[in-house]
Design a protein around this motif. Structure first.
Motif, PDB file in Angstrom:
ATOM      1  N   THR A  19      19.948  68.161   9.203  1.00  0.00           N
ATOM      2  CA  THR A  19      19.538  69.357   8.457  1.00  0.00           C
ATOM      3  C   THR A  19      20.584  69.723   7.413  1.00  0.00           C
ATOM      4  O   THR A  19      20.253  69.951   6.242  1.00  0.00           O
ATOM      5  CB  THR A  19      19.344  70.544   9.427  1.00  0.00           C
ATOM      6  OG1 THR A  19      18.452  70.119  10.445  1.00  0.00           O
ATOM      7  CG2 THR A  19      18.787  71.741   8.731  1.00  0.00           C
ATOM      8  N   VAL A  20      21.861  69.747   7.836  1.00  0.00           N
ATOM      9  CA  VAL A  20      22.929  70.146   6.916  1.00  0.00           C
ATOM     10  C   VAL A  20      23.018  69.157   5.754  1.00  0.00           C
ATOM     11  O   VAL A  20      23.030  69.549   4.574  1.00  0.00           O
ATOM     12  CB  VAL A  20      24.286  70.226   7.664  1.00  0.00           C
ATOM     13  CG1 VAL A  20      25.416  70.508   6.683  1.00  0.00           C
ATOM     14  CG2 VAL A  20      24.226  71.302   8.730  1.00  0.00           C
ATOM     15  N   ILE A  23      19.960  69.426   3.399  1.00  0.00           N
ATOM     16  CA  ILE A  23      19.977  70.627   2.552  1.00  0.00           C
ATOM     17  C   ILE A  23      20.967  70.445   1.395  1.00  0.00           C
ATOM     18  O   ILE A  23      20.643  70.703   0.231  1.00  0.00           O
ATOM     19  CB  ILE A  23      20.353  71.865   3.398  1.00  0.00           C
ATOM     20  CG1 ILE A  23      19.178  72.249   4.296  1.00  0.00           C
ATOM     21  CG2 ILE A  23      20.771  73.022   2.523  1.00  0.00           C
ATOM     22  CD1 ILE A  23      19.525  73.212   5.395  1.00  0.00           C
ATOM     23  N   LEU A  24      22.183  69.968   1.726  1.00  0.00           N
ATOM     24  CA  LEU A  24      23.207  69.814   0.678  1.00  0.00           C
ATOM     25  C   LEU A  24      22.788  68.751  -0.332  1.00  0.00           C
ATOM     26  O   LEU A  24      22.974  68.923  -1.537  1.00  0.00           O
ATOM     27  CB  LEU A  24      24.555  69.461   1.310  1.00  0.00           C
ATOM     28  CG  LEU A  24      25.168  70.568   2.180  1.00  0.00           C
ATOM     29  CD1 LEU A  24      26.460  70.096   2.819  1.00  0.00           C
ATOM     30  CD2 LEU A  24      25.433  71.825   1.340  1.00  0.00           C
ATOM     31  N   TYR A  26      19.699  67.802  -1.132  1.00  0.00           N
ATOM     32  CA  TYR A  26      18.587  68.305  -1.947  1.00  0.00           C
ATOM     33  C   TYR A  26      19.122  69.198  -3.057  1.00  0.00           C
ATOM     34  O   TYR A  26      18.730  69.070  -4.220  1.00  0.00           O
ATOM     35  CB  TYR A  26      17.612  69.075  -1.060  1.00  0.00           C
ATOM     36  CG  TYR A  26      16.470  69.725  -1.817  1.00  0.00           C
ATOM     37  CD1 TYR A  26      15.523  68.948  -2.469  1.00  0.00           C
ATOM     38  CD2 TYR A  26      16.345  71.111  -1.880  1.00  0.00           C
ATOM     39  CE1 TYR A  26      14.472  69.530  -3.162  1.00  0.00           C
ATOM     40  CE2 TYR A  26      15.304  71.712  -2.569  1.00  0.00           C
ATOM     41  CZ  TYR A  26      14.369  70.912  -3.208  1.00  0.00           C
ATOM     42  OH  TYR A  26      13.333  71.500  -3.897  1.00  0.00           O
ATOM     43  N   GLU A  27      20.044  70.077  -2.683  1.00  0.00           N
ATOM     44  CA  GLU A  27      20.602  70.994  -3.677  1.00  0.00           C
ATOM     45  C   GLU A  27      21.372  70.230  -4.744  1.00  0.00           C
ATOM     46  O   GLU A  27      21.283  70.508  -5.934  1.00  0.00           O
ATOM     47  CB  GLU A  27      21.498  72.026  -2.983  1.00  0.00           C
ATOM     48  CG  GLU A  27      22.218  73.002  -3.906  1.00  0.00           C
ATOM     49  CD  GLU A  27      21.269  73.891  -4.700  1.00  0.00           C
ATOM     50  OE1 GLU A  27      20.101  74.021  -4.318  1.00  0.00           O
ATOM     51  OE2 GLU A  27      21.722  74.446  -5.738  1.00  0.00           O
TER      52      GLU A  27
ATOM     53  N   PHE B 177      17.370  73.342  15.246  1.00  0.00           N
ATOM     54  CA  PHE B 177      17.146  73.155  13.805  1.00  0.00           C
ATOM     55  C   PHE B 177      17.170  74.507  13.083  1.00  0.00           C
ATOM     56  O   PHE B 177      17.869  74.683  12.083  1.00  0.00           O
ATOM     57  CB  PHE B 177      15.805  72.427  13.628  1.00  0.00           C
ATOM     58  CG  PHE B 177      15.199  72.498  12.260  1.00  0.00           C
ATOM     59  CD1 PHE B 177      15.766  71.802  11.208  1.00  0.00           C
ATOM     60  CD2 PHE B 177      14.050  73.248  12.035  1.00  0.00           C
ATOM     61  CE1 PHE B 177      15.200  71.858   9.940  1.00  0.00           C
ATOM     62  CE2 PHE B 177      13.479  73.318  10.778  1.00  0.00           C
ATOM     63  CZ  PHE B 177      14.062  72.618   9.727  1.00  0.00           C
ATOM     64  N   THR B 180      20.671  75.903  13.082  1.00  0.00           N
ATOM     65  CA  THR B 180      21.544  75.199  12.136  1.00  0.00           C
ATOM     66  C   THR B 180      21.411  75.834  10.751  1.00  0.00           C
ATOM     67  O   THR B 180      22.409  76.096  10.072  1.00  0.00           O
ATOM     68  CB  THR B 180      21.169  73.702  12.084  1.00  0.00           C
ATOM     69  OG1 THR B 180      21.271  73.174  13.393  1.00  0.00           O
ATOM     70  CG2 THR B 180      22.082  72.947  11.152  1.00  0.00           C
ATOM     71  N   ILE B 181      20.166  76.112  10.359  1.00  0.00           N
ATOM     72  CA  ILE B 181      19.951  76.758   9.051  1.00  0.00           C
ATOM     73  C   ILE B 181      20.529  78.170   9.071  1.00  0.00           C
ATOM     74  O   ILE B 181      21.149  78.614   8.101  1.00  0.00           O
ATOM     75  CB  ILE B 181      18.444  76.790   8.695  1.00  0.00           C
ATOM     76  CG1 ILE B 181      17.871  75.386   8.741  1.00  0.00           C
ATOM     77  CG2 ILE B 181      18.238  77.392   7.312  1.00  0.00           C
ATOM     78  CD1 ILE B 181      16.387  75.332   8.485  1.00  0.00           C
ATOM     79  N   MET B 184      24.254  77.986   8.737  1.00  0.00           N
ATOM     80  CA  MET B 184      24.613  77.558   7.386  1.00  0.00           C
ATOM     81  C   MET B 184      24.417  78.703   6.397  1.00  0.00           C
ATOM     82  O   MET B 184      25.269  78.964   5.543  1.00  0.00           O
ATOM     83  CB  MET B 184      23.696  76.399   7.010  1.00  0.00           C
ATOM     84  CG  MET B 184      24.386  75.338   6.203  1.00  0.00           C
ATOM     85  SD  MET B 184      23.254  73.992   5.895  1.00  0.00           S
ATOM     86  CE  MET B 184      23.803  73.585   4.241  1.00  0.00           C
ATOM     87  N   PHE B 533      19.052  80.079   1.193  1.00  0.00           N
ATOM     88  CA  PHE B 533      20.489  80.179   0.889  1.00  0.00           C
ATOM     89  C   PHE B 533      20.752  80.971  -0.389  1.00  0.00           C
ATOM     90  O   PHE B 533      21.858  80.950  -0.911  1.00  0.00           O
ATOM     91  CB  PHE B 533      21.089  78.778   0.763  1.00  0.00           C
ATOM     92  CG  PHE B 533      20.779  77.920   1.963  1.00  0.00           C
ATOM     93  CD1 PHE B 533      21.447  78.129   3.150  1.00  0.00           C
ATOM     94  CD2 PHE B 533      19.811  76.942   1.898  1.00  0.00           C
ATOM     95  CE1 PHE B 533      21.148  77.363   4.267  1.00  0.00           C
ATOM     96  CE2 PHE B 533      19.503  76.176   3.011  1.00  0.00           C
ATOM     97  CZ  PHE B 533      20.171  76.386   4.201  1.00  0.00           C
ATOM     98  N   TRP B 535      19.819  80.195  -3.306  1.00  0.00           N
ATOM     99  CA  TRP B 535      20.191  79.230  -4.332  1.00  0.00           C
ATOM    100  C   TRP B 535      19.090  79.107  -5.388  1.00  0.00           C
ATOM    101  O   TRP B 535      19.137  78.237  -6.236  1.00  0.00           O
ATOM    102  CB  TRP B 535      20.399  77.849  -3.686  1.00  0.00           C
ATOM    103  CG  TRP B 535      21.717  77.700  -2.991  1.00  0.00           C
ATOM    104  CD1 TRP B 535      22.811  78.500  -3.121  1.00  0.00           C
ATOM    105  CD2 TRP B 535      22.084  76.675  -2.055  1.00  0.00           C
ATOM    106  NE1 TRP B 535      23.830  78.041  -2.321  1.00  0.00           N
ATOM    107  CE2 TRP B 535      23.414  76.916  -1.657  1.00  0.00           C
ATOM    108  CE3 TRP B 535      21.422  75.577  -1.518  1.00  0.00           C
ATOM    109  CZ2 TRP B 535      24.101  76.103  -0.748  1.00  0.00           C
ATOM    110  CZ3 TRP B 535      22.097  74.760  -0.621  1.00  0.00           C
ATOM    111  CH2 TRP B 535      23.423  75.020  -0.238  1.00  0.00           C
ATOM    112  N   TRP B 537      15.874  78.448  -4.543  1.00  0.00           N
ATOM    113  CA  TRP B 537      14.814  77.566  -4.048  1.00  0.00           C
ATOM    114  C   TRP B 537      13.500  78.314  -3.991  1.00  0.00           C
ATOM    115  O   TRP B 537      13.469  79.545  -3.948  1.00  0.00           O
ATOM    116  CB  TRP B 537      15.119  77.071  -2.626  1.00  0.00           C
ATOM    117  CG  TRP B 537      16.233  76.099  -2.526  1.00  0.00           C
ATOM    118  CD1 TRP B 537      17.182  75.844  -3.459  1.00  0.00           C
ATOM    119  CD2 TRP B 537      16.535  75.265  -1.396  1.00  0.00           C
ATOM    120  NE1 TRP B 537      18.061  74.903  -2.979  1.00  0.00           N
ATOM    121  CE2 TRP B 537      17.685  74.532  -1.728  1.00  0.00           C
ATOM    122  CE3 TRP B 537      15.943  75.068  -0.149  1.00  0.00           C
ATOM    123  CZ2 TRP B 537      18.264  73.609  -0.841  1.00  0.00           C
ATOM    124  CZ3 TRP B 537      16.514  74.159   0.731  1.00  0.00           C
ATOM    125  CH2 TRP B 537      17.661  73.434   0.378  1.00  0.00           C
TER     126      TRP B 537
END
Lengths: 139, 612
Positions: A19-20, A23-24, A26-27, B177, B180-181, B184, B533, B535, B537
């Motif tokens: 997941t981490v 995400i990174l 994709y960004e 999952f 985790t998000i 983050m 985040f 960002w 999105w």
């Protein structure tokens, strides 16, 4: 039954590390092409404007864009109050009145003049609002 | 002029009210506005620091003001009652909780609610007094027998699912999952606005609200079933993720101090965690630190102590889930005690090749209360006779269960559970006043704007949770004992028995509190799932949906309804507790009266809190 353990381990690694990384990645790869400069809006007491040029690191209140090209700036308000953005010497599309807390906006303009130009916050964000400005160099 | 307005406002005729409101982080001045029904309200909004908004619940009208650029709003106050007005422009960490009260008199809802509470109290009193003898079977509201059970595991697919080693592991991995998000987003979000942060919104808006309105009252420790935090600890102890590994821990496997094998550690730890509510409910990084700390402590505990010691005696949110799940509709129970009696060794306790001995250190074969059952379903997997069931039963069955557990002191009715029930009410009060009240100084205290104010909050919280509420309950328990005329029963027993009335009450007021959080702020969730985040999105195309409060007009009605339902259960259970506490029906009737008065009084106070 024997295959259960590796399958579970894989699922767990996917859910966390996967997941981490996903995400990174994709960004970084899918979205970095959308803009040339990233600006972070912060009040003067919290560090003021911060700019990042792809591959160029972070700079406080200053950034440089290439002459003659269409430039896209992504502005992220990472604070808890509203900010604004103005670049008075250029025609910025779409025009921005306000970037609310947590909001992200992408603006575009053509850097058709060389020189050093001011940019600033347009929303009264704190008592130090008038110091929330910076310089953009076109070369 | 002012006098004229004042005069008109007090006359029966509709008047025009000019109101000037100053907005400042995170309070309005005036924070309370009173008008009469039919008045035309003309409002000027002046901001003293940053861009603030003004939205009126129920009316749906809004305006906003920048410093030096005022906002204006005009509407006819044609709906009566108390309405929150709240900030509609993110203005700082506590923005979602920047609230004031608009009173449009006459306040029918408050009087109606208070009347309803008294009416329910009277009905309960009359039906109690008419009772001649003790019932053979306890019946919920005199209708559903409280010992009624229906095994859902009768359905083969349900039993097959619960016996699978992948359940509840798969929901746990899904939550891994999600968390985790969350972690983050909390880390990246730093000190940005909580209402636009995935971590803060999912944990404190969605998770908390689901917990209090659905999970705990219906399924009990449903969250504990799928909580991802103990996963790493389990793996360290067992050496396996999904299959059955060692029954004895790879870690030190020490036993928790027997003096603290009860809810007391969780009573204290949850209370201590509320000291920081002003930070982690609004600041993404504080949420990250809190969750990170919980994960680390869970792993360290698993290394030193046996099985799920962390879940049982350390996790701050475990205590109220355990206590409140005694009210819930579902539970894991053995079907035929005779089979269990003959079964040696008991695989639900020691484990087998099919599963682990109860990780929550219960004795599943004789379990009759939910407090310490984490719904891991290991006992369904290990029982060779399929003698363990998941049963559907009436609300509150376990509140009447006496535990005769021989090996240990835990999982009995006791002062630990009584204090858990009472402190949850006190914590609700602090949270409601700070986060849904119009008082700026309380918000400053909770977020530690000044050290003295913060100490004030902590001492207020201690006095209400550990002195005032238990003190009042003790006082009415004393009166109950005096009224009953029974000299044998111990005052402590009376106190503990009646404190369980606050289990349904606690669930009800927390559900009402949750409505006040989710209805106005739920729309932020649509934004954060698309842009977790901040960002920029737009994963699901919902990131540009603006803040849209829903059902804020009927919210106070729903809160009154929740309060009334809580009282209904408390009254029904309370009289049954009285019958159990005292020797005869006559004593129970007399002993019930002071408690009934206490409960009715407390609920009128709640109605006042939500609507008055």
């Amino acid at each position: 039954m024997k295959k259960n353990e590796p399958v579970a381990a894989l699922l767990i690694i996917l859910a966390t590390v996967g997941t981490v990384v996903g995400i990174l990645a994709y960004e970084k790869y899918a979205r970095s092409g959308l803009y040339t400069v990233e600006l972070i809006a912060r009040s003067p007491l919290n560090g003021n404007w911060l700019a990042r040029i792809p591959g160029g690191g972070w700079q406080s209140r200053k950034f440089t864009v290439p002459y003659g090209e269409e430039t896209a700036i992504r502005i992220r308000n990472i604070e808890t109050v509203s900010h604004g953005f103005a670049l008075p010497d250029f025609k910025v599309e779409p025009p921005i009145n306000e970037i609310k807390a947590g909001e992200v906006k992408i603006v575009k303009f053509v850097a058709d003049k060389k020189g050093v130009f001011p940019f600033m916050c347009t929303v009264w964000c704190s008592n130090e609002h008038l110091q929330m400005n910076g310089e953009m160099t076109v070369e | 002029m002012v006098y004229g307005l004042w005069f008109m406002a007090n006359s029966a005729f509709a008047a025009e009210r000019l109101i000037e409101v100053k907005a400042k982080k995170f309070v309005y001045t005036p924070n309370i506005i009173k008008v009469n029904k039919g008045d035309t309200v003309k409002l000027r909004l002046i901001s003293e620091d940053v861009h603030h908004g003004f939205f009126v619940d129920g009316y749906g009208v809004k305006t906003s003001a920048h410093p030096g650029q005022e906002g204006s709003l005009q509407f006819v106050a044609d709906k009566a009652g108390r309405f929150n007005f709240r900030c509609s422009v993110t203005c700082g960490a506590l923005h979602p909780y920047m609230i004031g009260y608009l009173y449009v008199s006459p306040n029918y809802l408050f009087w109606g609610g208070a009347f309803l509470v008294i009416f329910l109290g009277l009905i309960s009193l009359i039906s109690a007094l008419r009772k001649k003898q003790k019932d053979e079977r306890l019946k919920l509201f005199g209708i559903i027998p409280l010992d009624w059970r229906f095994p859902v595991t009768k359905f083969k697919p349900v039993r097959a699912l619960l016996k699978s080693r992948w359940f509840p592991l798969l929901p746990i991995i899904f939550n891994l999952f999600v968390f985790t998000i969350i972690l983050m987003a909390g880390f990246i979000g730093g000190l940005s606005a909580g209402n636009y942060n995935f971590g803060v919104m999912i944990v404190w808006i969605l998770w908390w609200v689901l917990l209090m309105t659905f999970m705990v009252p219906i399924i009990g420790r449903f969250w504990c079933m799928m909580c991802p935090f103990p996963l790493i600890g389990d793996w360290i102890q067992r050496g396996k993720l999904v299959n059955v590994g060692r029954q004895k821990s790879w870690g030190l496997g020490k036993r928790w101090v027997s003096k603290w094998r009860n809810l007391w550690p969780l009573v204290v730890l949850f209370w201590v965690s509320t000291w920081f509510s002003g930070f982690f409910t609004v600041k993404p990084f504080a949420t990250f630190v809190l969750l990170g700390a919980i994960i680390l402590i869970a792993i360290i505990t698993a290394l030193f102590f046996e099985k799920r010691t962390f879940c049982l005696f350390i996790c701050p949110v475990s205590g109220f889930q355990g206590l409140y799940s005694n009210f819930s509709l579902f539970g894991v129970r053995s079907r035929d005690p005779e089979i269990c009696k003959k079964h040696v060794p008991k695989t639900c306790v020691v484990g087998s090749e099919k599963g682990y001995g109860c990780p929550w250190m219960e004795l599943p074969y004789e379990m009759n209360r939910n407090t310490y059952c984490g719904l891991c379903f290991e006992c369904l997997k290990t029982c060779p006779y399929d003698n363990m069931d998941v049963v559907l039963r009436p609300f509150g069955q376990d509140l009447f269960a006496e535990r005769r557990r021989t090996d240990d002191v835990y999982n009995r009715r006791g002062t630990d559970e009584a204090f858990k029930a009472l402190t949850m009410i006190g914590i609700f009060l602090s949270f409601f006043l700070a986060f849904q009240g119009p008082f700026g100084h309380l918000k400053d205290m909770v977020t530690a704007k000044t050290f003295g104010g913060y100490l004030g909050y902590l001492s207020e919280s201690f006095s209400v949770d550990f002195l005032l509420l238990p003190g009042l309950t003790l006082l009415f328990a004393y009166l109950s004992k005096k009224f009953s005329g029974n000299k044998e029963v111990k005052l402590k027993q009376v106190f503990v028995n009646f404190a369980y009335c606050f289990v349904p009450v606690g669930l009800a007021v927390w559900a009402a509190f949750s409505l006040g959080i989710i209805l106005p702020n739920g729309s932020y969730l649509l934004h954060i799932i698309s842009d977790p985040f901040s960002w920029g999105w737009n994963l699901f195309g919902t990131s540009s949906i603006p803040w849209t409060p829903v059902f804020t007009g009927i919210m106070p009605y729903l809160q009154v309804l929740a309060t009334a339902i809580g009282l209904l259960f408390a009254l029904d259970f309370g009289y049954k507790f009285s019958l159990r506490t005292y020797a005869t029906v006559e004593e129970a009737k007399r002993g019930w009266v002071p408690i009934l008065v206490f409960l009715v009084g407390v609920h009128i106070f709640f109605i006042k809190l939500f609507t008055g």
